[in-house]
Structure formats: structure tokens, C-alpha cells
Design a protein around this motif. Structure first.
Motif, PDB file in Angstrom:
ATOM      1  N   THR A   1       0.958  -1.606   0.462  1.00 25.85           N
ATOM      2  CA  THR A   1      -0.647   0.272  -0.229  1.00 25.85           C
ATOM      3  C   THR A   1       0.815   1.326  -0.019  1.00 25.85           C
ATOM      4  O   THR A   1       0.437   1.901  -0.710  1.00 25.85           O
ATOM      5  CB  THR A   1      -0.940  -0.160   0.761  1.00 25.85           C
TER       6      THR A   1
ATOM      7  N   SER B   1     -14.818  -0.513   4.661  1.00 25.15           N
ATOM      8  CA  SER B   1     -14.305   1.117   5.111  1.00 25.15           C
ATOM      9  C   SER B   1     -13.016   0.837   5.013  1.00 25.15           C
ATOM     10  O   SER B   1     -13.264   0.222   5.719  1.00 25.15           O
ATOM     11  CB  SER B   1     -15.092   2.269   5.401  1.00 25.15           C
ATOM     12  N   TYR B   2     -12.677   1.868   5.270  1.00 29.85           N
ATOM     13  CA  TYR B   2     -10.925   1.852   5.357  1.00 29.85           C
ATOM     14  C   TYR B   2     -10.994   1.568   6.876  1.00 29.85           C
ATOM     15  O   TYR B   2      -9.987   0.571   7.473  1.00 29.85           O
ATOM     16  CB  TYR B   2     -10.474   2.902   5.103  1.00 29.85           C
TER      17      TYR B   2
ATOM     18  N   MET C   1      -9.401  -1.747   9.758  1.00 32.20           N
ATOM     19  CA  MET C   1      -7.999  -1.067  10.461  1.00 32.20           C
ATOM     20  C   MET C   1      -8.966  -1.487  11.299  1.00 32.20           C
ATOM     21  O   MET C   1      -8.387  -2.377  12.372  1.00 32.20           O
ATOM     22  CB  MET C   1      -7.919   0.337  10.755  1.00 32.20           C
TER      23      MET C   1
ATOM     24  N   VAL D   1      -4.267   0.229   5.097  1.00 31.36           N
ATOM     25  CA  VAL D   1      -5.127   1.050   4.644  1.00 31.36           C
ATOM     26  C   VAL D   1      -4.349   2.814   4.479  1.00 31.36           C
ATOM     27  O   VAL D   1      -4.680   3.381   3.865  1.00 31.36           O
ATOM     28  CB  VAL D   1      -6.406   1.094   4.731  1.00 31.36           C
ATOM     29  N   THR D   2      -3.829   2.910   6.185  1.00 35.38           N
ATOM     30  CA  THR D   2      -3.783   3.895   5.916  1.00 35.38           C
ATOM     31  C   THR D   2      -2.576   4.704   5.419  1.00 35.38           C
ATOM     32  O   THR D   2      -2.988   6.488   4.768  1.00 35.38           O
ATOM     33  CB  THR D   2      -2.784   3.944   7.246  1.00 35.38           C
TER      34      THR D   2
ATOM     35  N   GLN E   1      -5.837   6.331   2.371  1.00 37.17           N
ATOM     36  CA  GLN E   1      -6.527   6.845   2.633  1.00 37.17           C
ATOM     37  C   GLN E   1      -6.589   8.141   2.219  1.00 37.17           C
ATOM     38  O   GLN E   1      -7.554   8.379   1.927  1.00 37.17           O
ATOM     39  CB  GLN E   1      -6.804   7.206   4.477  1.00 37.17           C
TER      40      GLN E   1
ATOM     41  N   VAL F   1     -11.977  -2.730  -0.429  1.00 36.65           N
ATOM     42  CA  VAL F   1     -11.886  -2.004   0.710  1.00 36.65           C
ATOM     43  C   VAL F   1     -12.169  -0.167  -0.117  1.00 36.65           C
ATOM     44  O   VAL F   1     -10.344  -0.063  -0.774  1.00 36.65           O
ATOM     45  CB  VAL F   1     -10.793  -1.973   2.001  1.00 36.65           C
ATOM     46  N   GLN F   2     -12.279   0.393   0.330  1.00 40.18           N
ATOM     47  CA  GLN F   2     -13.046   1.635   0.053  1.00 40.18           C
ATOM     48  C   GLN F   2     -12.825   2.882   1.414  1.00 40.18           C
ATOM     49  O   GLN F   2     -12.866   2.691   1.896  1.00 40.18           O
ATOM     50  CB  GLN F   2     -14.171   1.725  -1.301  1.00 40.18           C
ATOM     51  N   ALA F   3     -12.962   3.990   0.720  1.00 38.25           N
ATOM     52  CA  ALA F   3     -12.811   4.826   1.511  1.00 38.25           C
ATOM     53  C   ALA F   3     -14.569   4.918   2.542  1.00 38.25           C
ATOM     54  O   ALA F   3     -15.025   5.236   3.415  1.00 38.25           O
ATOM     55  CB  ALA F   3     -12.951   6.243   1.254  1.00 38.25           C
TER      56      ALA F   3
END
Length: 471
Positions: free
Chosen positions: A220, A258-259, A263, A278-279, A282, A303-305
Motif C-alpha cells: 500500500t 471502509s478503510y 483497520m 490501508v493508512t 486513505q 476496501v474503500q473510503a
């Protein structure tokens, strides 16, 4: 949508790098996208089991058992040579020579630990990163045998520059421009970069690692640096599941998270992704997709915002961390004294120990901290050194932390009641309770012996077997 070429960062985990057959299959997944005109960066983990093997041989050297360490190195060398041979490498090829030289360098590093009887975080990082360094040439070999031009680099060579926190390093802001500069040249030349995951290097060139599961994080970081269309994490599961399928037989794949949700799941024990994976994505909104190497056409988990909430089903998953200890600090001196609480957290921070849960009861003059049991002894020692003798610091082992996760819980009434009702109905004793202000999770500490049937009870109570895949 921009007309720029699609760029994917593909991460392959240890199972998908387990032997020549698995590596060849992983290379075919990357190659399929390359042949479709997609630019691909491949990020690889060590072969399955190798990281643990490296940790074992490092510990053996530190305790003076150099024979055991050398036996492990010999077994690893045979395994990597066998894989290279099965992937088509000639005995005098560059790949075989490189693998031989790396094993010799590993042997020398381990012998240094044996001579000093000292295994520092820095030397441990150097040793444990050999797993990824050895698997990268194998992936390059498999790609080239399938007709894809490829070139492998270490995380540091790829531009991942980190702080000096050996064993758990974080990328510096300057890493992103460096990665773009170093990998864009290969991509523009039509070459697929193969990056050894899990590692970076300090500005002085010392090798660092990003923590267990850090190959996700490598992917990522690279995805953000290159402005990837998506990052794909190839796993041996269909995606992120509503519970551990080994515990809950009717666990289902979750289509969208979601992110923040992923997490929380990673932090509370779901082993699908590194907690920080995922950080890097973002800020730029780059999606991450968890895909199954066994069923590559299945969409997996996106995995999305933005969360994908259903008001009828506010909880998306239940997960658990085992081998946890609760550290209780008790005594009248805790009551209403901010400095005492501050000293507790300062002591924990100095030891770099992650707290899973925190609970304070003023009336009971008590602060309870949940940590992984492997850190319990260190936590107790640090706290006893930090507080006055009138306070008691005691460990309560044999605990697990169970958490429910879902952005739909925010502002939703009755979720906690349903959780506690399910646990009570299954005769599960709750030791601690915590809910984050984000309302993305509710976590409880329970006895470790009860956590599996507690997980099944909670999964059933929220009907996750029906809703996790959007049914």
C-alpha cells in the motif's frame, strides 16, 4: 476517469509463495494483467513458514546453539534451490548464484549473533528479512519463464525509507517520491518490478522491517507512491470474512468495507491485513481489494473510503485476539490522581507495547489494561517501576478480546444489548468492556477458553451468515 494506463500493485502472501507450483500460479495471475496491458508492481512475502524459521534460527544462535541454526539454514537453502530448479533455473544461473550468496550472507550474520550472544532489534531485522529477499528472485524467475520481463529489488532499493524503529518501522514522508522515482523507470521500460515486501531501510541504509504482516503495508505504501488504480492483496481466502471460517463454519465473504472498518478488524485479530495497511491509501482514496488466488475471478472484498451500510445489519464482522492478559493496577493511590494514570501510559509507551483495551473504574480504584500475553511480563515490570509501592500490579492471563465491527453501529440503538445478550445466553463471562468514540467497534474481554463458542454465538445473533455478502 483518466486515460492513463491502469496500474495495479499485487501483493502475494506466504501461502501463495509456498513452493514452485504456488509461485508459478502467482506469477500467472500477475502475468495475466500484464498481458492485458496493465502495468503491475509485484510485492512478495517470504515462502510460507520461512519467517518463523528465521526467527527460530536467530534465537538459537543467540543462545549458543549454532548447530541448530546451521541446520535450519541448510534446510532453507535446499528449499529455495529446489524451488528455483523447478521454476527452470539452470545450476549456473544468476538466480541460483544470488540465492547461494544470500544464504552465505545469512550464515555469516547468524554466526555474528552466535559469537556475541546478542540479538539486537537491528540484527533481528537483518536476519528475518532474508525470507522476502530470497523469494523475490523466485518470483522474477517465474515471471520471466512465462514471458514477462521482470526485475527484483529489496524494499530499500525500491525506495521505502523508514524511521529507525527496528522491528516495527514506519515510512518517512520522503519515501513516496523516492519510490515513484525508482519504480517508474522500470515500469516505463516495460519491466515488472518485483519488490521484496516487509522491509525498508533507514536514511543511513540499515535494513528495517515493518512488523509482522508488513508485506501488505509495503504494497500500500508503493500503491500510494505510484498512484495505483487499486492494490490487490492475493490471499488463500475469498476475501475478508464475517468471522474466522475455522471457528464459524457459515462465515461469509464481506463485499465492501471502509478503510476504518478493515483497520478495526485487523487491529482486533483478523489476520487478513496488516493493521496499518490501508493508512497510506486513505489520503488518495486508492481502493484495496482482497482476492483469492484459488478463485481469481471472484471479486473478493473491496476496501474503500466510504462505508457500505445497511441499517438493518449494523455489524459486519466479529473477530477475536487470543493469548491476551489483563494487567490490573489497583490501590487507593489510583483514585482521582491524573499523574498516576499518566505515568502508567508513559511506561507503556516507553516499552512500545500496544494496548488492546483500557478500562478505568474510579470507584474500584482500578485501571485495567489488556495486552498480548507475550508482552505481559514486560508490561508488569514497566508498570511496577513506574508506580509507587502502594499500588498493586497483577497479571490476569488466559484472556481473549472479542470485537464486533461495523460503521453501521454509529448511532444505532440496541447493538450493545444484542451483543451482551448473546454472550449471556451462551453463559460467557465478560471481564472488560470497551467502545471506541468512533463507534466502529465494541470489544469485550472474555476467558480464552470461551472465545470460540462466544464468537459463534455473536455471529449467529447478528445473522452475519446472511448479510456479510449482501444477501
Amino acid at each position: 476517469m483518466s486515460d492513463a494506463p491502469t496500474l495495479l500493485v499485487m501483493k502475494f502472501g506466504g501461502t501463495n509463495m509456498g513452493d514452485a507450483r504456488a509461485i508459478r500460479h502467482s506469477a500467472s495471475l500477475a502475468g495475466r494483467s500484464v498481458r492485458e496491458g496493465v502495468r503491475v508492481v509485484v510485492v512478495v512475502s517470504a515462502m510460507a513458514g520461512v519467517t518463523n524459521q528465521l526467527l527460530r534460527l536467530a534465537d538459537a544462535a543467540q543462545t549458543g546453539d549454532i548447530a541448530a541454526a546451521n541446520d535450519e539454514i541448510a534446510a532453507m537453502r535446499t528449499r529455495h534451490f529446489t524451488a528455483a530448479q523447478e521454476l527452470g533455473a539452470a545450476p549456473d544461473s544468476d538466480a541460483v548464484r544470488e540465492i547461494r550468496e544470500m544464504h552465505e550472507t545469512l550464515r555469516q550474520a547468524v554466526y555474528g549473533v552466535y559469537l556475541l550472544r546478542e540479538l539486537t532489534p537491528r540484527s533481528r531485522d537483518l536476519i528475518v528479512a532474508f525470507g522476502e529477499r530470497l523469494s523475490a528472485p523466485l518470483m522474477t524467475l517465474a515471471l520471466e519463464q512465462s514471458g514477462v520481463r521482470a526485475h527484483h529489488v529489496t524494499g530499500g532499493e525500491a525506495g521505502i525509507v523508514t524511521d529507525t524503529h527496528f522491528g516495527n518501522a514506519r515510512p518517512l514522508p520522503s519515501a513516496y517520491a523516492r519510490i515513484k522515482d525508482r519504480l517508474s523507470g522500470l515500469l516505463n521500460a516495460g519491466v515488472t518490478p518485483v519488490v521484496a515486501g516487509f522491509m525498508g531501510e533507514t536514511e543511513q541504509g540499515a535494513l528495517t522491517t515493518l512488523g509482522r504482516g508488513g508485506t501488505d503495508f509495503s504494497a500500500t505504501i508503493i500503491g500510494k507512491a505510484l498512484g495505483a488504480t487499486e492494490v490487490w492483496a492475493w490471499k488463500d481466502v475469498d476475501g475478508v470474512m464475517s468471522a474466522d471460517p475455522r471457528v464459524v463454519k457459515d462465515a461469509r465473504n464481506i463485499e465492501i468495507l471502509s478503510y476504518g472498518e478493515v483497520m478495526e478488524l485487523a487491529y482486533f485479530g483478523a489476520k487478513v491485513l496488516h493493521p496499518l495497511a490501508v493508512t497510506p491509501l486513505q489520503e488518495s482514496g486508492i481502493p484495496l481489494r482482497v482476492k483469492s488466488a484459488a478463485d481469481p475471478d471472484f471479486p473478493g472484498t473491496l476496501v474503500q473510503a466510504d462505508p457500505h451500510d445497511d441499517a438493518r445489519h449494523p455489524v459486519k464482522a466479529v473477530t477475536a485476539i487470543r493469548n491476551v492478559s489483563i494487567i490490573n493496577v489497583t490501590g487507593a493511590g489510583v483514585l482521582g490522581v491524573p499523574e498516576v494514570v499518566a505515568s502508567l501510559f508513559s511506561a507503556i509507551a516507553r516499552e512500545n507495547i500496544t494496548l488492546l483495551m483500557v478500562s478505568q473504574s474510579s470507584s474500584m480504584s482500578n485501571v485495567s489494561l489488556a495486552v498480548q500475553s507475550v508482552y505481559a511480563e514486560r508490561t508488569v515490570s514497566a508498570l511496577r517501576a513506574a508506580v509507587s509501592g502502594e499500588l498493586k500490579v497483577e497479571e490476569q492471563p488466559g484472556v481473549a478480546v472479542l470485537a464486533i465491527v461495523g460503521s453501521g453501529m454509529r448511532g444505532q440503538k440496541g447493538v450493545a444489548a444484542k451483543l451482551f445478550g448473546a454472550l449471556a445466553g451462551d453463559d460467557v463471562n465478560i471481564l472488560m468492556i470497551s467502545q471506541g468514540s468512533s463507534e466502529l467497534n465494541i470489544s469485550v474481554a472474555v476467558e480464552d477458553a470461551q472465545v470460540e463458542h462466544a464468537t459463534r454465538a455473536v455471529h449467529g445473533a447478528f445473522a452475519l451468515q446472511e448479510v456479510a455478502s449482501g444477501v
